[in-house]
Enzyme design. Sequence first.
Site, mmCIF file in Angstrom:
data_model
loop_
_atom_site.group_PDB
_atom_site.id
_atom_site.type_symbol
_atom_site.label_atom_id
_atom_site.label_comp_id
_atom_site.label_asym_id
_atom_site.label_seq_id
_atom_site.Cartn_x
_atom_site.Cartn_y
_atom_site.Cartn_z
ATOM 1 C CG LEU A 165 -0.831 -12.789 1.566
ATOM 2 C CD1 LEU A 165 -2.051 -12.078 2.641
ATOM 3 C CD2 LEU A 165 -0.758 -14.340 1.548
ATOM 4 N N GLY A 205 -4.436 -9.356 2.140
ATOM 5 C CA GLY A 205 -3.343 -8.274 2.062
ATOM 6 C C GLY A 205 -4.462 -7.018 1.718
ATOM 7 C CG HIS A 206 -7.417 -7.199 -1.946
ATOM 8 N ND1 HIS A 206 -6.862 -8.829 -2.476
ATOM 9 C CD2 HIS A 206 -6.531 -6.743 -2.769
ATOM 10 C CE1 HIS A 206 -6.161 -8.487 -3.791
ATOM 11 N NE2 HIS A 206 -5.924 -6.974 -3.843
ATOM 12 C CD GLN A 245 -0.898 -0.066 -7.300
ATOM 13 O OE1 GLN A 245 -1.167 -0.056 -8.512
ATOM 14 N NE2 GLN A 245 -0.990 -0.316 -6.711
ATOM 15 C CB ALA A 279 -7.671 -12.548 -7.115
HETATM 16 P P1 AMP Z 1 -4.078 -5.745 -6.382
HETATM 17 O O1 AMP Z 1 -5.918 -6.202 -6.857
HETATM 18 O O2 AMP Z 1 -3.219 -6.440 -7.010
HETATM 19 O O3 AMP Z 1 -4.165 -4.046 -7.413
HETATM 20 O O4 AMP Z 1 -4.506 -4.841 -5.179
HETATM 21 C C1 AMP Z 1 -5.343 -3.934 -4.890
HETATM 22 C C2 AMP Z 1 -4.384 -2.771 -2.893
HETATM 23 O O5 AMP Z 1 -4.257 -4.233 -2.417
HETATM 24 C C3 AMP Z 1 -2.988 -2.057 -3.596
HETATM 25 O O6 AMP Z 1 -3.246 -1.101 -3.211
HETATM 26 C C4 AMP Z 1 -1.965 -3.464 -3.492
HETATM 27 O O7 AMP Z 1 -1.008 -2.347 -2.920
HETATM 28 C C5 AMP Z 1 -2.941 -3.609 -1.787
HETATM 29 N N1 AMP Z 1 -1.761 -5.042 -1.745
HETATM 30 C C6 AMP Z 1 -2.149 -6.011 -2.781
HETATM 31 N N2 AMP Z 1 -1.715 -6.926 -1.695
HETATM 32 C C7 AMP Z 1 -0.671 -6.577 -0.386
HETATM 33 C C8 AMP Z 1 -0.250 -6.961 0.745
HETATM 34 N N3 AMP Z 1 -0.239 -8.648 0.366
HETATM 35 N N4 AMP Z 1 -0.211 -6.426 1.726
HETATM 36 C C9 AMP Z 1 -1.015 -5.550 1.908
HETATM 37 N N5 AMP Z 1 -2.012 -4.919 0.418
HETATM 38 C C10 AMP Z 1 -1.688 -5.610 -0.885
#
Ligand code: AMP
Length: 294
Positions: free
Chosen positions: A191, A37-38, A160, A33
């Site tokens: 985000l 950010g990702h 994390q 998704a």
């Molecule tokens: P997730 O898919 O939510 O597990 O996130 C995967 C990676 O993306 C992790 O390292 C999160 O910290 C990073 N991440 C998620 N949201 C953001 C964001 N808004 N800004 C920067 N990194 C993000």
Amino acid sequence: MLRVLHTIEDVREQTREWRAAGSSIGCVMTMGALHEGHLSLVDAAQRECDKVVLTLFVNPIQFGPSEDFARYPRTEEADFRALRDRECDAVFAPATETIFPSGERRIDQVRTKVVVRGLTDVLCGLQRPGHFDGVTTEVLKMLHIVDCDRTYWGEKDYQQYAVIRAMVEDQGLPVEVVPCPTVRDVDGLALSSRNTYLDEGQRAIAPRLYAELRRGARRIAEHGIDVIGETTKHIAETLLARGFDLVEYVEVYTGSLGPAVAGTPVEELRVFGAVRLGGARLIDNVAVAYEVGR
Ligand code: AMP
């Protein structure tokens, strides 16, 4: 060209090939998704590494029994398109059975569990028992599969990042864990794939989390650690008054998740918050250093 890989063997073959050509490899781990950010992590990896792999896997063992695993957004085709636009080199999108072939779907079903003690006993670790064990158990496995030089993590999920950095250090893994700044919407909301759970009214309330954490960070920057107690209490009360359903925590720790004690420089502190709003659990954090001198 984006290579879409589904098996562990395919990932190993690809990384071996890149290594043989002398390329450095960066890895971004996600649950899909994808949002900006990702993608900012992919950009950071591309700046510092020759090849970039993104893993896309909704990790069942990091969800508690009453959490949102079943309804977590899954948008694989759109994710692949975004990665093609960003010129990411490979995506590893394994089936659940590929990562957990013995049928493990909850952390208490796992045989070899990876636990980082201490850092997981605060903040989200208290609110989500077993969550970080599920993260580290899966992330260590991913690091064994994706032979990378650097792995990129968002500060949005600061705890994390700190837990994974500690695991890598404790295990002596030859990989650098790189923190990346939180990417926000124009109104300040961090985000998150989970923001899709918010309805229009809740979405209007959500940016207050960041706004209040920042206000608190500024106050601590100005007045020092003596005001931490009253500041966190005030933030929690204000968040409830602004319409959040529940405040799980508002707390202040150092960047290594140590306590703020007499003599701790305010520049080392971060203000952390977690709230519930409708069907969403939102987390955010702000570095006090960012507010010093503003
Ligand atoms: P997730 O898919 O939510 O597990 O996130 C995967 C990676 O993306 C992790 O390292 C999160 O910290 C990073 N991440 C998620 N949201 C953001 C964001 N808004 N800004 C920067 N990194 C993000």
